[in-house]
Design an enzyme around this catalytic site. Sequence first.
Site, PDB file in Angstrom:
ATOM      1  N   ARG A  42       0.832  -1.215   0.000  1.00 35.29           N
ATOM      2  CA  ARG A  42       0.000   0.000   0.000  1.00 35.29           C
ATOM      3  C   ARG A  42       0.861   1.257   0.000  1.00 35.29           C
ATOM      4  NH1 ARG A  42      -2.690  -4.299   1.694  1.00 35.29           N
ATOM      5  NH2 ARG A  42      -4.970  -4.374   1.674  1.00 35.29           N
ATOM      6  N   ARG A 139      -5.740 -18.173  -9.510  1.00 33.34           N
ATOM      7  CA  ARG A 139      -6.532 -17.627  -8.389  1.00 33.34           C
ATOM      8  C   ARG A 139      -7.685 -16.762  -8.918  1.00 33.34           C
ATOM      9  NH1 ARG A 139      -2.462 -15.264  -4.027  1.00 33.34           N
ATOM     10  NH2 ARG A 139      -4.400 -15.149  -2.831  1.00 33.34           N
ATOM     11  N   SER A 183     -12.711  -9.768   2.723  1.00 33.00           N
ATOM     12  CA  SER A 183     -11.421  -9.773   2.030  1.00 33.00           C
ATOM     13  C   SER A 183     -10.900  -8.352   1.903  1.00 33.00           C
ATOM     14  CB  SER A 183     -11.577 -10.388   0.636  1.00 33.00           C
ATOM     15  OG  SER A 183     -10.494  -9.985  -0.187  1.00 33.00           O
ATOM     16  N   GLN A 185      -8.403  -7.522   0.180  1.00 32.59           N
ATOM     17  CA  GLN A 185      -8.024  -7.266  -1.219  1.00 32.59           C
ATOM     18  C   GLN A 185      -9.225  -6.770  -2.015  1.00 32.59           C
ATOM     19  OE1 GLN A 185      -6.045 -10.814  -2.619  1.00 32.59           O
ATOM     20  NE2 GLN A 185      -4.255 -10.448  -1.331  1.00 32.59           N
ATOM     21  N   ASP A 333      -3.864 -15.497   7.218  1.00 29.44           N
ATOM     22  CA  ASP A 333      -2.572 -15.976   6.712  1.00 29.44           C
ATOM     23  C   ASP A 333      -1.833 -16.851   7.725  1.00 29.44           C
ATOM     24  OD1 ASP A 333      -2.998 -14.677   4.323  1.00 29.44           O
ATOM     25  OD2 ASP A 333      -1.895 -12.879   4.916  1.00 29.44           O
ATOM     26  N   LYS A 360      -5.680 -19.454  -1.838  1.00 29.93           N
ATOM     27  CA  LYS A 360      -4.480 -18.647  -1.550  1.00 29.93           C
ATOM     28  C   LYS A 360      -3.363 -19.081  -2.513  1.00 29.93           C
ATOM     29  CE  LYS A 360      -6.151 -16.127   1.741  1.00 29.93           C
ATOM     30  NZ  LYS A 360      -6.308 -14.695   1.515  1.00 29.93           N
ATOM     31  N   ARG A 406       4.118 -19.390   2.835  1.00 31.25           N
ATOM     32  CA  ARG A 406       3.723 -19.647   4.233  1.00 31.25           C
ATOM     33  C   ARG A 406       3.741 -21.149   4.542  1.00 31.25           C
ATOM     34  NH1 ARG A 406       2.974 -14.517   5.656  1.00 31.25           N
ATOM     35  NH2 ARG A 406       1.743 -13.201   4.273  1.00 31.25           N
TER      36      ARG A 406
HETATM   37  C1  S3P Z   1      -4.070  -9.107   2.033  1.00 26.52           C
HETATM   38  C2  S3P Z   1      -5.305  -9.624   2.301  1.00 26.52           C
HETATM   39  C3  S3P Z   1      -5.549 -11.052   2.555  1.00 26.52           C
HETATM   40  C4  S3P Z   1      -4.273 -11.799   2.878  1.00 26.52           C
HETATM   41  C5  S3P Z   1      -3.152 -11.430   1.941  1.00 26.52           C
HETATM   42  C6  S3P Z   1      -2.854  -9.942   2.015  1.00 26.52           C
HETATM   43  C7  S3P Z   1      -3.937  -7.659   1.770  1.00 26.52           C
HETATM   44  O1  S3P Z   1      -6.126 -11.623   1.405  1.00 26.52           O
HETATM   45  O2  S3P Z   1      -4.495 -13.175   2.832  1.00 26.52           O
HETATM   46  O3  S3P Z   1      -1.964 -12.142   2.270  1.00 26.52           O
HETATM   47  O4  S3P Z   1      -2.801  -7.147   1.831  1.00 26.52           O
HETATM   48  O5  S3P Z   1      -4.968  -7.013   1.524  1.00 26.52           O
HETATM   49  P1  S3P Z   1      -7.719 -11.639   1.158  1.00 26.52           P
HETATM   50  O6  S3P Z   1      -8.179 -10.254   1.036  1.00 26.52           O
HETATM   51  O7  S3P Z   1      -7.895 -12.408  -0.121  1.00 26.52           O
HETATM   52  O8  S3P Z   1      -8.288 -12.357   2.340  1.00 26.52           O
END
Ligand code: S3P
Length: 446
Positions: A42, A139, A183, A185, A333, A360, A406
Amino acid sequence: MGTVSIAQHPSKSHQTLTIEPGAERGLQGAIALPGDKSISHRALMLGALAVGKTEIRGLLLGEDPRSTADCFRAMGAQISELNSDCVMVEGIGLGQLHEPADVLNAGNSGTTMRLMLGLLASQPQRFFAVTGDASLRSRPMNRVIQPLQQMGAAIASRHGGYAPLAVQGRELTPIHYQSPIASAQVKSCILLAGLLTPGKTIVTEPALSRDHSERMLRAFGATVEVDPERISAAVVGPSRLVGQSVQVPGDISSAAFWLVAGAIAPHAELVLNQVGVNPTRTGILDVLHQMNADITLENQRDVAGEPVADLRVRSSTLRACTIAGDLIPRLIDEIPILAVAAAFAQGTTIIRDAAELRVKESDRLAVMATQLAQMGAQVTELPDGLEITGGAPLHGAELDSYTDHRIAMSLAIAALNATGTTTIHRAEAAAISYPDFVPTLQRLLS
Ligand code: S3P
């Protein structure tokens, strides 16, 4: 105390980690952790989109942030060579991303691809092609493509939702998106798309996911509204971001390996310095405390808008517990390493509501179930979780990371506490989020 070595596999293009635990498995010392992966992505992205200079201290030097930096360099941002002291980013301003002359490659990084899609979709009159490695190309991207299409985005994908993707940027319209999954993301992708979109773009989640985007967007000057009761976050566009100074805390997801290593090894005392303890990420601490781990938080403070603490872990006798519900996004995670903790705990640990792990970097439920079973653990794979009965002594085995960082590190911690030699193939995956993992392990054992 045991030996750890990593070597190029003689006939294949990957590295094999060999772990031979010694009789006396004490783990002592202080560990400086790599920068938080989520915050590193970010900081690079917002720095690239801001007006003026951004300084990033403590950036994660893993492969994933390198993918983000390379993508944004290809779109015109000036980003100095990555180092953990101070990375300088000269932003180009929101809406000013250049059309790259070639395909953007997000490598192994779901965060790079999903967050970036929100930005690309909202850049009028520019075309972008995006791909990733074999894992990322398998994915699901529909979770971000569909809401972006509701905003008016033009995105084409392979096999109805997988990368490579083609994006024709255009002006979008704001939506209130009720996300079916918790999520960060997905949430961040939509909020980033909202930055250039006139009006209020809102995302509501079924449970709160990590909130680093909301915090950092606000710090860079965006208008961000959060409603904790409705579990929603909103951005009011069009926004203007201004370059900032960012200090990236240590990654609690990387600290998790040492928290479990320290809890399950006899005669252990480890201090993990400057770890991010944002409440949307501390499910691992809640669960390990519930499992009777001896972990203390010291020197709690705020660093650049994120809470930070030093964590001290000592050996303890772990008990089984249940991990489910709203807790899952707060430790999403950490489930592979919690599965290792469960294998060394008394009783049966049940992990539910974690079907997300199947999409993942690998299918983490299937991979952890098969790999721990190879070591003699009693594990049952559930559709949305794992059932692990701890206490059966683990033995060394020939294992595979399935190219998942991981998984590689979780299995290494299990191997430290097994009898006999373990080899972990494709262990170089650890460099995605923790390039110094193996040297740190070697130092602790020497
Ligand atoms: C992340 C969100 C998570 C996490 C990933 C990093 C992020 O994923 O598993 O390692 O930085 O926004 P999801 O949003 O798919 O849960």
